[in-house]
Write a protein that holds these residues in place. Structure first.
Motif, PDB file in Angstrom:
ATOM      1  N   LYS A 102       0.835  -1.209   0.000  1.00  0.00           N
ATOM      2  CA  LYS A 102       0.000   0.000   0.000  1.00  0.00           C
ATOM      3  C   LYS A 102       0.871   1.261   0.000  1.00  0.00           C
ATOM      4  CE  LYS A 102      -3.590   2.745   0.857  1.00  0.00           C
ATOM      5  NZ  LYS A 102      -4.080   3.481  -0.317  1.00  0.00           N
TER       6      LYS A 102
ATOM      7  N   GLU B 290       2.134   2.011  -3.472  1.00  0.00           N
ATOM      8  CA  GLU B 290       1.137   2.643  -4.351  1.00  0.00           C
ATOM      9  C   GLU B 290       0.936   4.105  -3.974  1.00  0.00           C
ATOM     10  OE1 GLU B 290      -2.306   0.085  -4.212  1.00  0.00           O
ATOM     11  OE2 GLU B 290      -1.407  -1.291  -5.675  1.00  0.00           O
ATOM     12  N   ASP B 291       0.875   4.403  -2.677  1.00  0.00           N
ATOM     13  CA  ASP B 291       0.671   5.786  -2.227  1.00  0.00           C
ATOM     14  C   ASP B 291       1.831   6.682  -2.653  1.00  0.00           C
ATOM     15  OD1 ASP B 291      -1.689   5.045  -1.073  1.00  0.00           O
ATOM     16  OD2 ASP B 291      -0.968   5.106   0.992  1.00  0.00           O
ATOM     17  N   CYS B 292       3.036   6.133  -2.645  1.00  0.00           N
ATOM     18  CA  CYS B 292       4.221   6.947  -2.946  1.00  0.00           C
ATOM     19  C   CYS B 292       4.214   7.497  -4.364  1.00  0.00           C
ATOM     20  CB  CYS B 292       5.495   6.133  -2.719  1.00  0.00           C
ATOM     21  SG  CYS B 292       5.949   6.003  -0.985  1.00  0.00           S
TER      22      CYS B 292
ATOM     23  N   THR C  32       2.488  10.624  -3.467  1.00  0.00           N
ATOM     24  CA  THR C  32       3.067  11.421  -2.371  1.00  0.00           C
ATOM     25  C   THR C  32       4.549  11.730  -2.571  1.00  0.00           C
ATOM     26  OG1 THR C  32       3.438   9.364  -1.132  1.00  0.00           O
ATOM     27  CG2 THR C  32       1.424  10.577  -0.644  1.00  0.00           C
TER      28      THR C  32
END
Ligand code: NAI
Length: 251
Positions: free
Chosen positions: A160, A163-165, A168
């Motif tokens: 997760k 994917e967020d990186c 971000t």
């Protein structure tokens, strides 16, 4: 020579998937900084691989060791193009048996360390023409194994995070590899001798590929995702399990 004049940093470099990846990156031209807590094995990797390998003894679960590592890379090599968060252990339990020490140890190595590696590596990775992070998750992030607390939870978390990186931490590519059963020393280290024998016997019969995975299978996937062939691949997860996670018990 996909990694000529590139610098890679890989944690857990002394064994298994990490070691196979070190060898492939070096064969393809990279200079590789490899960390591990096993100093003897890490020193042996340096003897075996030569001047393109820089061994750096460090604990992937201790985030106070990251800034000195990055400072060494910046001073000595002046660049970082690839970060592979690979170091890992598997100490299996379930929610009724898990203890805080085991929980904290695995979460620190498998999640906290990689998160702070990204934090401190991003400046150098962004300066690269193809800066990229490859996080080693696991099919245990998607499959519910009876004993995978907190291992499976930690692997889902790092997936997760990957994917967020993408959103971000722009300017760097972030991808995850999800290995299935790979025959490396972690199997013998994590399971009893009887359970290891059962895995080595059973897995090839279940997996459509008909065999356990090898460390080289995963090294190929890591190197592809980190290479210039993958510059448009960002936020992907590559399952490398010989088909295991597609098998239905209903046939
Ligand atoms: P391995 O046991 O052969 O290698 C792991 C390496 O990480 C060892 O050299 C070990 O000394 C090092 N390490 C452990 N704790 C460390 C720490 N705190 N700091 C620095 N280094 C540390 O295992 P393998 O299979 O190569 O595992 C690599 C990664 O692949 C791990 O994250 C593991 O969870 C993951 N994985 C492995 C699978 C398998 O079946 N072998 C399946 C799915 C994921």
């Amino acid at each position: 020579m996909r990694f000529k004049q590139r610098v890679a940093l890989i944690t857990g470099a002394a064994s298994g998937i990490g070691l196979a990846t070190v060898k492939q990156l070096i064969a393809e031209g990279a200079t590789v900084v490899g960390t591990d807590i096993n100093q003897d094995e890490l020193s042996q990797v340096a003897v075996d691989t030569g001047s393109q390998f820089i061994p750096y003894y460090s604990d992937a679960g201790d985030i106070t060791q990251i800034e000195p590592l990055m400072a060494m890379i910046e001073t000595k090599l002046g660049q970082l193009d690839v970060l592979v968060n690979n170091a890992g252990i598997a100490r299996f339990a379930n929610p009724e048996t898990v203890e805080t020490g085991n929980y904290d140890l695995q979460m620190n190595i498998l999640v906290k360390g990689p998160v702070f590696m990204v934090k401190h590596a991003t400046k150098l990775l962004r300066a690269s023409s193809n800066g990229s992070v490859v996080n080693i998750a696991s099919v245990a992030a998607r499959m519910s194994l009876s004993h995978s607390c907190p291992y499976g939870l930690a692997k889902a978390a790092i997936w997760k995070f990957t994917e967020d990186c993408v959103v971000t931490v722009p300017g760097v590519r972030h991808n995850a590899v999800l290995p299935g059963f790979i025959h490396t020393p972690i199997i013998e280290k994590s399971y009893t001798a009887a359970a290891t024998a059962r895995i080595l016997d059973t897995v090839p019969k279940i997996v459509p590929a008909g065999r356990m995975g090898t460390a080289q299978d995963i090294a190929h996937a890591i190197c592809f995702l980190a290479s210039d062939e993958a510059t448009f691949i960002n936020g992907a997860h590559l399952v490398v399990d010989g088909g295991l996670s597609r098998v239905s018990p209903l046939g």
